[in-house]
Design an enzyme around this catalytic site. Structure first.
Site, short mmCIF file in Angstrom:
data_model
loop_
_atom_site.label_atom_id
_atom_site.label_comp_id
_atom_site.label_asym_id
_atom_site.label_seq_id
_atom_site.Cartn_x
_atom_site.Cartn_y
_atom_site.Cartn_z
N GLN A 183 0.82 -1.21 0.00
CA GLN A 183 0.00 0.00 0.00
C GLN A 183 0.86 1.27 0.00
OE1 GLN A 183 -3.04 0.45 -0.60
NE2 GLN A 183 -4.01 -1.54 -0.30
N SER A 184 2.06 1.18 -0.56
CA SER A 184 2.97 2.33 -0.58
C SER A 184 2.37 3.51 -1.35
CB SER A 184 4.28 1.91 -1.25
OG SER A 184 5.04 3.05 -1.61
N ASN A 185 2.33 4.65 -0.69
CA ASN A 185 1.92 5.88 -1.38
C ASN A 185 3.01 6.33 -2.35
OD1 ASN A 185 -0.56 6.40 0.14
ND2 ASN A 185 0.83 6.60 1.87
#
Ligand SMILES: *Cc1c(COP(=O)(O)O)cnc(C)c1O
Length: 320
Positions: free
Chosen positions: A72-74
């Site tokens: 879920q890395s921005n």
């Protein structure tokens, strides 16, 4: 130093406004810097770093940009979008929940579908999922992915996790200039470090003290912050010579672990939504704001305070 090449991607300066109702409730003069509204690819703090990182990628005539992060890395989402906009390929290794070996693998965690993962798919990021392990395994896998592209004859630009190179920190030293020296405290989420290092450096010479709220249970992070500050010194030619103890880094609001929502963080998300109509995220900004609330209520945070909203709201839509 020559000004590093900057590719305009973000909508800058981001809005800065007072939080009247939260100020009255928390007993401080509370303001917010809306880096959730950097605009490009749904916003977030990584947009600022990418302006300079992509400048370097283009200077090096890169064809592929390789990085890594949690699923879920921005950062991967915004990097993927920046690559799209500049006609480069984006490849990344993602782990659902990377962890630090001493802390061990935490239970739970935000979902590995929807949210940023969906956005990466839409962007066409070459996202390679690997089983959970520690951060070092993740960095090694990213390096191997870069080698894979090099063997295929591509020119590769490798970006450290979260975009935390000297250029990433430089972007946040410049961001401090958007604010000036009018605050007693700036509170921000801190993880890969370039946001805190950049802001800390940028506010030197003003009365503003920067507090980083940890999102990762890594007590050694101040060492990384000092090392990154050294890299920033080499980039800018300044010699601030910051040491680990110069950084105000608080581990008290990490909760169960990196990527795992905390009860206090979730309460902070509801609080800010219901008092101000502003959304935080469960991995970074919610935890950081829970720290700000606790510090204000205990009397440790007084005067004019700026919460630096680093974004991350797509993670609210992560699901199993
Ligand atoms: C990456 C990120 C952070 C942490 O910033 P660093 O520069 O990596 O310390 C904080 N908040 C959000 C929403 C992020 O995506």
């Amino acid at each position: 130093m020559p000004e590093p090449r900057r590719i305009p991607l973000a909508c800058l300066p981001t809005p800065l406004h007072r939080l009247d109702r939260a100020s009255a409730d928390l007993g401080i003069d509370l303001w917010i810097k809306r880096d959730d509204l950097t605009g490009f690819a749904l916003g977030g703090n990584k947009g600022r770093k990418l302006e300079y990182l992509m400048g370097e990628a283009l200077d090096q005539c890169a064809e592929v940009v390789v990085s890594c992060g949690s699923l879920q890395s921005n950062f991967i989402r915004q990097l993927g979008a920046a690559c799209s906009a500049l006609g480069l390929r984006c490849a990344a290794v993602g782990m659902h929940l990377p962890y630090d070996p001493p802390a061990g693998k935490p239970e739970g965690g935000i979902g590995d579908k929807g949210g940023n993962v969906l956005l990466d798919e839409i962007l066409g990021v070459d996202l390679r999922r690997m089983p959970d392990g520690d951060w070092m395994d993740l960095f090694a896998a990213a390096h191997a992915l870069a080698e894979e592209y090099r063997r295929a004859g591509k020119r590769v630009y490798e970006v450290p996790v979260g975009g935390s190179s000297a250029l990433g920190a430089y972007a946040f030293a410049r961001a401090a200039e958007e604010v000036g020296g009018d605050f007693d405290f700036v509170v921000t989420a801190s993880s890969s470090g370039s946001t805190q290092v950049g802001l800390h450096s940028g506010f030197i010479g003003t009365r503003t003290r920067v507090i980083g709220i940890a999102c990762d249970p890594e007590p050694e992070l101040p060492n990384d912050l000092a090392a990154l500050a050294g890299d920033l010194d080499r980039l800018t030619g300044r010699s601030l010579g910051l040491t680990p103890s110069d950084f105000d880094f608080r581990l008290d609001w990490v909760g169960p672990g990196y990527g795992v929502p905390s009860p206090e963080g979730n309460a902070a998300i509801s609080y800010l939504a219901r008092t101000e109509g502003v959304f935080l995220d469960p991995v970074y900004s919610g935890k950081a704001f829970s720290g700000l609330m606790a510090l204000a209520r205990s009397g440790a945070l007084t005067g004019k305070v700026l919460f630096w909203h680093t974004g991350g709201t797509p993670a609210l839509f992560a699901h199993e």
